[in-house]
Each structure stands twice: as structure tokens, then as C-alpha cells.
Design a protein around this motif. Structure first.
Motif, short mmCIF file in Angstrom:
data_model
loop_
_atom_site.label_atom_id
_atom_site.label_comp_id
_atom_site.label_asym_id
_atom_site.label_seq_id
_atom_site.Cartn_x
_atom_site.Cartn_y
_atom_site.Cartn_z
N LEU A 35 1.30 -1.53 -0.21
CA LEU A 35 -0.24 -0.32 0.24
C LEU A 35 0.58 1.08 -0.47
O LEU A 35 1.73 1.34 0.24
N ALA A 36 0.14 2.01 -0.85
CA ALA A 36 1.50 3.23 -0.73
C ALA A 36 0.52 5.00 0.08
O ALA A 36 -1.08 4.12 0.27
N PRO A 37 1.31 5.52 0.80
CA PRO A 37 0.51 6.29 2.28
C PRO A 37 -0.59 7.13 1.03
O PRO A 37 -0.97 7.20 -0.95
N GLY A 38 -1.95 6.96 1.77
CA GLY A 38 -3.10 7.41 0.95
C GLY A 38 -3.96 6.65 0.09
O GLY A 38 -5.54 6.83 -0.10
N SER A 39 -3.30 5.12 0.20
CA SER A 39 -4.24 4.02 -0.66
C SER A 39 -5.16 2.95 0.19
O SER A 39 -5.12 3.49 1.14
N GLY A 40 -5.61 2.02 -0.47
CA GLY A 40 -6.37 1.50 0.17
C GLY A 40 -6.58 0.27 0.00
O GLY A 40 -5.83 -0.12 -0.96
N ALA A 41 -6.97 -1.09 0.29
CA ALA A 41 -6.95 -2.00 0.27
C ALA A 41 -8.35 -2.73 0.91
O ALA A 41 -9.34 -1.86 1.58
N PHE A 42 -9.19 -3.55 0.59
CA PHE A 42 -10.28 -3.73 0.50
C PHE A 42 -10.92 -5.32 0.91
O PHE A 42 -10.33 -6.40 1.15
N ALA A 43 -11.87 -5.66 2.33
CA ALA A 43 -12.21 -6.71 2.60
C ALA A 43 -14.19 -6.91 3.06
O ALA A 43 -14.10 -6.21 3.41
N GLY A 44 -14.39 -7.97 2.39
CA GLY A 44 -15.77 -8.48 3.47
C GLY A 44 -15.82 -9.12 4.28
O GLY A 44 -15.26 -9.54 4.69
N ILE A 45 -17.09 -8.89 4.95
CA ILE A 45 -17.61 -9.64 6.19
C ILE A 45 -19.12 -9.38 5.99
O ILE A 45 -19.62 -9.04 5.43
N LYS A 46 -19.31 -10.49 6.68
CA LYS A 46 -20.24 -11.52 7.40
C LYS A 46 -20.74 -11.88 7.78
O LYS A 46 -20.39 -12.13 8.63
N TRP A 47 -22.09 -11.14 9.37
CA TRP A 47 -22.25 -11.75 9.81
C TRP A 47 -24.04 -12.51 10.23
O TRP A 47 -24.89 -11.54 9.34
N THR A 48 -24.14 -12.59 10.89
CA THR A 48 -26.02 -12.99 11.72
C THR A 48 -25.55 -12.16 13.05
O THR A 48 -24.83 -11.93 13.45
N THR A 49 -27.14 -11.54 13.16
CA THR A 49 -27.19 -10.97 13.70
C THR A 49 -27.86 -11.69 15.07
O THR A 49 -28.83 -13.31 14.77
N CYS A 50 -28.99 -11.11 16.29
CA CYS A 50 -28.71 -11.87 17.33
C CYS A 50 -29.62 -10.77 18.09
O CYS A 50 -29.55 -9.97 17.97
#
Length: 109
Positions: A35-50
Motif C-alpha cells: 500500500l502506498a500512502p493514501g491508498s487502500g485495500a478491501f475485505a468483506g465481512i458477513k455476520w448474523t445478528t441476534c
């Protein structure tokens, strides 16, 4: 960087709430990236609620994210979630997807 981000549900005291969590290879294996300064990366999350009233329902008011186990976590900006004062974010279980250099496929699973 590569692998999975760190995700934590925290309570009003800023302490992590225990949530059953699984790292998954979604949308595929992690793609190592620098990652260069000011850049980003991505990841997803998946959850169940209660139901927050249930004794076995982890509830908090903030989701924090970070890049390394044991490293610093910062509060995520959330849209469409309960007000923090309500401690109404519930995660019965959480899956964390792999870090990717682009958004493509990250939220498709």
C-alpha cells in the motif's frame, strides 16, 4: 500486506466483545499488495445478528478494524447501524474475507 483484517465489536468501555469469528477465503485467496500512502485495500465481512435481549447475544456499539493482530484498531465509519448510545450492534457470528487490492467480488459472497 496480505491475509485478513482484524475486526472487533466493542462495548461502551472500548473493550472487545467476544464474537465467534471465522476467517474465510472469500472472494478468494488474499492477493498480497503493497500500500502506498493514501491508498487502500478491501475485505468483506458477513455476520448474523441476534436478539440483544438473549443472554448469548454479543452486543456492542462500535466496530473497529485493523491490519495486524495485536496492532492498533480504529473505529469504522458505519452507515445504517444503530446509534452508538444504544449498544445495538449484534454479531451472533462473524466471517471475515481476505484482503484484496480492489473492491471487485469483495461483497459478492
Amino acid at each position: 500486506m496480505a491475509g485478513w483484517p482484524m475486526i472487533a465489536l466493542t462495548d461502551t468501555a472500548g473493550e472487545a466483545v467476544t464474537v465467534p469469528t471465522e476467517n474465510v477465503a472469500q472472494p478468494g485467496e488474499s492477493v498480497p499488495a503493497e500500500l502506498a500512502p493514501g491508498s487502500g485495500a478491501f475485505a468483506g465481512i458477513k455476520w448474523t445478528t441476534c436478539d440483544k435481549a438473549a443472554t448469548d447475544c454479543p452486543a456492542g456499539n462500535t466496530v473497529k478494524v485493523g491490519l495486524a493482530k495485536g496492532g492498533p484498531l480504529v473505529a469504522a465509519t458505519l452507515e445504517g447501524f444503530p446509534d452508538p448510545e444504544q449498544s445495538g450492534i449484534t454479531f451472533k457470528s462473524l466471517q471475515i474475507g481476505t484482503i484484496q487490492p480492489s473492491r471487485q467480488g469483495v461483497v459478492a459472497w
